[in-house]
Design a protein around this motif. Structure first.
Motif, PDB file in Angstrom:
ATOM      1  N   THR A 185      11.236   1.446  -6.376  1.00 37.16           N
ATOM      2  CA  THR A 185       9.870   1.322  -5.870  1.00 37.16           C
ATOM      3  C   THR A 185       9.943   1.173  -4.362  1.00 37.16           C
ATOM      4  N   TRP A 186       8.788   1.177  -3.713  1.00 36.11           N
ATOM      5  CA  TRP A 186       8.807   1.060  -2.258  1.00 36.11           C
ATOM      6  C   TRP A 186       8.919  -0.400  -1.820  1.00 36.11           C
ATOM      7  N   ASP A 187       8.166  -1.270  -2.464  1.00 35.87           N
ATOM      8  CA  ASP A 187       8.156  -2.688  -2.091  1.00 35.87           C
ATOM      9  C   ASP A 187       7.808  -3.495  -3.339  1.00 35.87           C
TER      10      ASP A 187
ATOM     11  N   ARG B 243       8.073   8.634   0.341  1.00 31.29           N
ATOM     12  CA  ARG B 243       8.801   7.528   0.996  1.00 31.29           C
ATOM     13  C   ARG B 243       9.835   6.930   0.041  1.00 31.29           C
ATOM     14  N   ILE B 244       9.461   6.791  -1.217  1.00 28.60           N
ATOM     15  CA  ILE B 244      10.396   6.242  -2.205  1.00 28.60           C
ATOM     16  C   ILE B 244      11.578   7.186  -2.373  1.00 28.60           C
TER      17      ILE B 244
ATOM     18  N   ASP C 208       2.283  10.401  -0.555  1.00 32.12           N
ATOM     19  CA  ASP C 208       3.058   9.932   0.606  1.00 32.12           C
ATOM     20  C   ASP C 208       3.992   8.795   0.204  1.00 32.12           C
ATOM     21  N   LYS C 209       3.488   7.907  -0.632  1.00 30.87           N
ATOM     22  CA  LYS C 209       4.320   6.801  -1.104  1.00 30.87           C
ATOM     23  C   LYS C 209       5.474   7.327  -1.950  1.00 30.87           C
TER      24      LYS C 209
ATOM     25  N   GLU D 199       4.604  -5.623  -3.588  1.00 35.40           N
ATOM     26  CA  GLU D 199       3.299  -5.016  -3.857  1.00 35.40           C
ATOM     27  C   GLU D 199       2.958  -5.039  -5.343  1.00 35.40           C
TER      28      GLU D 199
ATOM     29  N   HIS E 178       4.736   5.401  -7.664  1.00 36.62           N
ATOM     30  CA  HIS E 178       3.973   5.972  -6.550  1.00 36.62           C
ATOM     31  C   HIS E 178       2.518   5.539  -6.556  1.00 36.62           C
ATOM     32  N   ASP E 179       2.032   5.030  -7.709  1.00 38.62           N
ATOM     33  CA  ASP E 179       0.637   4.597  -7.850  1.00 38.62           C
ATOM     34  C   ASP E 179      -0.356   5.690  -7.474  1.00 38.62           C
TER      35      ASP E 179
ATOM     36  N   ASP F  55      -0.032   7.972  -5.149  1.00 37.04           N
ATOM     37  CA  ASP F  55      -0.009   8.269  -3.709  1.00 37.04           C
ATOM     38  C   ASP F  55       1.198   9.161  -3.411  1.00 37.04           C
TER      39      ASP F  55
ATOM     40  N   ASP G 151      13.747  -2.157  -4.608  1.00 36.22           N
ATOM     41  CA  ASP G 151      13.244  -1.468  -3.422  1.00 36.22           C
ATOM     42  C   ASP G 151      14.420  -0.752  -2.753  1.00 36.22           C
TER      43      ASP G 151
END
Length: 361
Positions: free
Chosen positions: A243-245, A36-37, A32-33, A248, A27-28, A30, A258
């Protein structure tokens, strides 16, 4: 071997494979991230979402500087400050847990210190995850066990003695729903370190269901192919970083998939379990019955046979054919008399023979 529930999912040898999407630090920092994940994990078909919970002052000294603790390219001279920057605070974790639960995912929390454990108890997690770094922290292990929840033990890097001591301490404290996860993280872990064949041994030694915490390179196609093989050696659960992407290159991206890749991964795991089937000979399905009808040989005429011929072995042959008696009936056809002319390769059945009483008449 015990089968138990984590949230609304059964975990054990007789249950569907329990698939865990591990968030770690992807999530780093974040929220919101992170949400989303979690949404990506739920859409991909994961059963559970694993969240690290850390109160950094109770977890790490400020001067800690092991560069192998973070992903490549991340700060190594001030790891505490870096992790503090990307860590989710307790309020953010609470929001993430609520969002995750609303998505239908089982919530697995990995508290890394006592402050985090006390906080996690208020969130009513479906399971706790115990890191191997905590195995020799006996009072912490006992506190996890006393919570009375299912416990997922990540055993990578632990000795057999440490695993045994931890399992015994958890059971003595009241935790009787244990799942061992074999595997460790080295950003990413080499294929040669996977060693799936040790998993049945671990299950036998500790009388626990066992799963795989896979950390192969998420950018390698093998990361979606190798983990399902663990099912063939008795794994009841498979965990994979998400992860989300990947492009990144956020924290913990090396072993992560992802959401689109994770969906393929889930499909492969489910397909592998379907293909493995059960350790029994089931009744023939319609497909097997069809195959038998199509593939098996039948008794046909080896040559032209006039009506009234007393059949001899040289008159009959077994070939693949849509019609004809089963080859096992061939001995009983010999010595009988044909009622009609039979062309070569014509099917031979009782219907083209003179009935015994007619021959006697």
């Amino acid at each position: 071997m015990q089968t138990f529930w984590i949230g609304e999912r059964r975990v054990g040898p007789e249950a569907p494979a329990f698939i865990i999407a591990e968030l770690a630090w992807a999530h780093d920092g974040d929220l919101d991230k992170a949400i989303r994940i979690a949404q990506g994990a739920a859409a991909a078909g994961a059963d559970a979402f694993s969240i690290h919970v850390t109160h950094l002052p109770d977890y790490m000294v400020r001067h800690y500087g092991n560069p192998d603790t973070v992903s490549a390219g991340k700060p190594t001279s001030a790891i505490y400050d870096y992790l503090d920057k990307i860590n989710l605070g307790f309020e953010q974790v609470e929001a993430l847990v609520e969002a995750t639960r609303n998505m239908g995912l089982a919530v697995c929390l990995m508290p890394n210190d006592f402050a985090s454990l006390h906080f996690c108890e208020g969130l009513n997690p479906d399971a706790y995850v115990l890191a191997p770094a905590c195995f020799v922290e006996h009072d912490f292990v006992e506190a996890i066990g006393q919570a009375g929840r299912p416990v997922i033990l990540r055993i990578g890097g632990a000795t057999l003695g440490e695993i045994e001591g931890t399992v015994n301490r958890l059971r003595a404290a009241g935790a009787d729903r244990l799942l061992l996860l074999h595997g460790f993280q080295t950003y990413p872990t080499r294929l040669e370190e996977t060693n799936l064949r040790v998993m049945p041994l671990l299950s036998r030694l500790f009388n626990c269901p066992v799963g795989l915490a896979d950390h192969l390179d998420g950018g390698d196609a093998l990361a979606q192919v190798i983990p399902p093989l663990a099912l063939a050696v008795g794994a009841v659960a498979i965990e994979k970083h998400i992860t989300w992407d990947r492009a990144e290159q956020g924290e913990d991206f090396e072993s992560a998939l992802d959401p689109a890749q994770f969906a393929t991964f889930v499909r492969y795991v489910r397909a592998a379990q379907t293909a493995l089937g059960v350790e029994a000979m089931p009744p023939f399905s319609a497909d097997v019955q069809k195959y038998r009808q199509v593939a098996r040989k039948r008794v046909v005429a080896a040559c032209d046979i006039p009506a009234g011929t007393v059949l001899q072995p040289e008159h009959l042959v077994c070939k693949r054919s849509d019609e004809g008696a089963s080859p096992e009936e061939r001995p009983y056809l010999i010595g009988q008399v044909t009622a009609v002319d039979l062309a070569q390769d014509a099917p031979v059945t009782q219907a083209v023979l003179i009935r015994t009483q007619e021959v006697m008449a």
